[in-house]
Design a protein around this motif. Structure first.
Motif, short mmCIF file in Angstrom:
data_model
loop_
_atom_site.label_atom_id
_atom_site.label_comp_id
_atom_site.label_asym_id
_atom_site.label_seq_id
_atom_site.Cartn_x
_atom_site.Cartn_y
_atom_site.Cartn_z
N LYS A 118 0.82 -1.21 0.00
CA LYS A 118 0.00 0.00 0.00
C LYS A 118 0.86 1.27 0.00
N ARG A 119 1.88 1.31 0.84
CA ARG A 119 2.71 2.51 0.97
C ARG A 119 3.79 2.61 -0.11
N LEU A 120 4.33 1.46 -0.52
CA LEU A 120 5.53 1.49 -1.36
C LEU A 120 5.41 0.68 -2.65
N GLN A 121 4.27 0.04 -2.89
CA GLN A 121 4.08 -0.85 -4.03
C GLN A 121 5.16 -1.94 -4.06
N MET A 122 5.56 -2.38 -2.89
CA MET A 122 6.57 -3.42 -2.73
C MET A 122 5.85 -4.77 -2.66
N GLN A 123 6.33 -5.74 -3.45
CA GLN A 123 5.67 -7.05 -3.48
C GLN A 123 6.67 -8.17 -3.23
N PRO A 124 6.24 -9.23 -2.52
CA PRO A 124 7.13 -10.38 -2.32
C PRO A 124 7.45 -11.05 -3.65
N THR A 125 8.63 -11.61 -3.75
CA THR A 125 9.06 -12.27 -4.99
C THR A 125 8.53 -13.69 -5.11
N GLY A 126 8.04 -14.27 -4.01
CA GLY A 126 7.57 -15.65 -4.04
C GLY A 126 8.63 -16.65 -3.62
N VAL A 127 9.79 -16.13 -3.22
CA VAL A 127 10.89 -16.99 -2.76
C VAL A 127 11.37 -16.44 -1.41
N SER A 128 11.73 -17.32 -0.50
CA SER A 128 12.31 -16.94 0.78
C SER A 128 13.33 -18.00 1.17
N ALA A 129 14.16 -17.68 2.16
CA ALA A 129 15.22 -18.61 2.53
C ALA A 129 15.54 -18.53 4.01
N CYS A 130 16.08 -19.62 4.52
CA CYS A 130 16.59 -19.70 5.88
C CYS A 130 18.06 -20.13 5.78
N CYS A 131 18.91 -19.42 6.50
CA CYS A 131 20.34 -19.74 6.51
C CYS A 131 20.75 -20.18 7.91
N PHE A 132 21.56 -21.23 7.98
CA PHE A 132 22.04 -21.72 9.26
C PHE A 132 23.53 -22.03 9.18
N ARG A 133 24.16 -22.18 10.32
CA ARG A 133 25.62 -22.23 10.43
C ARG A 133 26.32 -23.42 9.79
N GLN A 134 25.61 -24.43 9.43
CA GLN A 134 26.25 -25.61 8.86
C GLN A 134 25.32 -26.27 7.86
N PRO A 135 25.87 -27.07 6.97
CA PRO A 135 24.99 -27.74 6.00
C PRO A 135 24.06 -28.74 6.68
N VAL A 141 14.98 -25.03 17.14
CA VAL A 141 14.77 -24.66 18.54
C VAL A 141 14.40 -25.88 19.37
N GLU A 142 13.47 -26.69 18.87
CA GLU A 142 13.01 -27.85 19.63
C GLU A 142 14.07 -28.93 19.77
N ASN A 143 15.10 -28.86 18.95
CA ASN A 143 16.20 -29.82 19.04
C ASN A 143 17.45 -29.19 19.64
N ASN A 144 17.24 -28.09 20.39
CA ASN A 144 18.33 -27.39 21.09
C ASN A 144 19.45 -26.96 20.14
N LEU A 145 19.09 -26.54 18.94
CA LEU A 145 20.06 -26.09 17.95
C LEU A 145 19.80 -24.66 17.50
N SER A 146 19.11 -23.88 18.34
CA SER A 146 18.77 -22.51 17.95
C SER A 146 20.01 -21.66 17.71
N ASP A 147 21.13 -22.02 18.33
CA ASP A 147 22.37 -21.26 18.13
C ASP A 147 22.92 -21.43 16.71
N TYR A 158 15.44 -11.27 8.56
CA TYR A 158 15.04 -11.54 9.94
C TYR A 158 16.19 -12.23 10.64
N SER A 159 16.70 -11.60 11.68
CA SER A 159 17.79 -12.19 12.47
C SER A 159 17.18 -13.07 13.56
N PHE A 160 17.52 -14.34 13.53
CA PHE A 160 16.99 -15.26 14.55
C PHE A 160 17.59 -14.98 15.92
N THR A 161 18.80 -14.43 15.97
CA THR A 161 19.41 -14.15 17.27
C THR A 161 18.86 -12.87 17.89
N ARG A 162 18.39 -11.93 17.07
CA ARG A 162 17.90 -10.65 17.57
C ARG A 162 16.37 -10.54 17.49
#
Length: 191
Positions: free
Chosen positions: A33-50, A111-117, A137-141
């Motif tokens: 509404k404010r910026l005519q910004m639209q999601p691309t339809g793709v998102s990702a999650c990055c974590f410290r190891q494969p 988180v449920e597997n104690n790997l939130s770090d 989105y920063s998972f730590t912050r």
């Protein structure tokens, strides 16, 4: 504790703060509404190891979650390791809320597997004029910030500040600029 397992009191604070990721779903209306910004339809999650180097039970839960999501809603996914050894789960769906839900459940599995770090960021790219704005989105912050890569080394800091000011109050914005990490080369186009 598994993805569908019972939460303990110890898990609750992390789980509750993790739910701030859903703020992007409601903010999407205002971004358009404010910026005519639209999601691309793709998102990702990055974590410290494969994914392959995570405990096998966790890897199996994540793959099962992604397969169920693909079967139930058609969400495509790709799992990979980048050149720096970080793990990525990239998801594609025309329904933005579904993308956020899949990444939330992915993070919840950690988180449920104690790997939130091991969780780093979730990336939600949007189109804006001729640019791609990545709301990170920063998972730590448990906060969002905009990242607008101009090339392999530069970013549009001025536009990032403008966008963060515009969205303040609608998204939990990271206030400390030293935590606005640039994520150059995120593998968002592999799907």
């Amino acid at each position: 504790m598994g993805l569908f397992g019972k939460k303990t009191d110890r898990d609750r604070p992390q789980t509750e703060s993790l739910s701030t990721i859903f703020a992007i779903v409601n903010a999407t209306r205002d971004l358009f509404k404010r910026l005519q910004m639209q999601p691309t339809g793709v998102s990702a999650c990055c974590f410290r190891q494969p994914l392959a180097s995570l405990p096998s039970k966790v890897g199996a839960e994540l793959l099962s979650l992604l397969a169920v999501s693909q079967e139930s809603s058609g969400t495509k996914y790709h799992v990979l390791e980048d050149d720096f050894g970080f793990g990525w789960i990239i998801v594609q769906d025309s329904d933005f809320k579904t993308l956020v839900e899949v990444l939330y459940l992915t993070a919840l599995t950690f988180v449920e597997n104690n790997l939130s770090d091991r969780l780093l960021v979730a990336i939600f790219p949007f189109t804006y004029n001729d640019a791609e704005v990545q709301w990170i989105y920063s998972f730590t912050r448990n906060r969002f910030y905009p990242f607008i890569p101009v090339n392999d080394k530069d970013r549009d800091s001025i536009l990032e500040f403008e966008l963060s000011s515009t969205m303040e109050g609608l998204l939990p914005i990271e206030e400390e600029l030293e935590h606005w990490y640039g994520i150059w080369g995120a593998p968002l186009s592999v799907i």
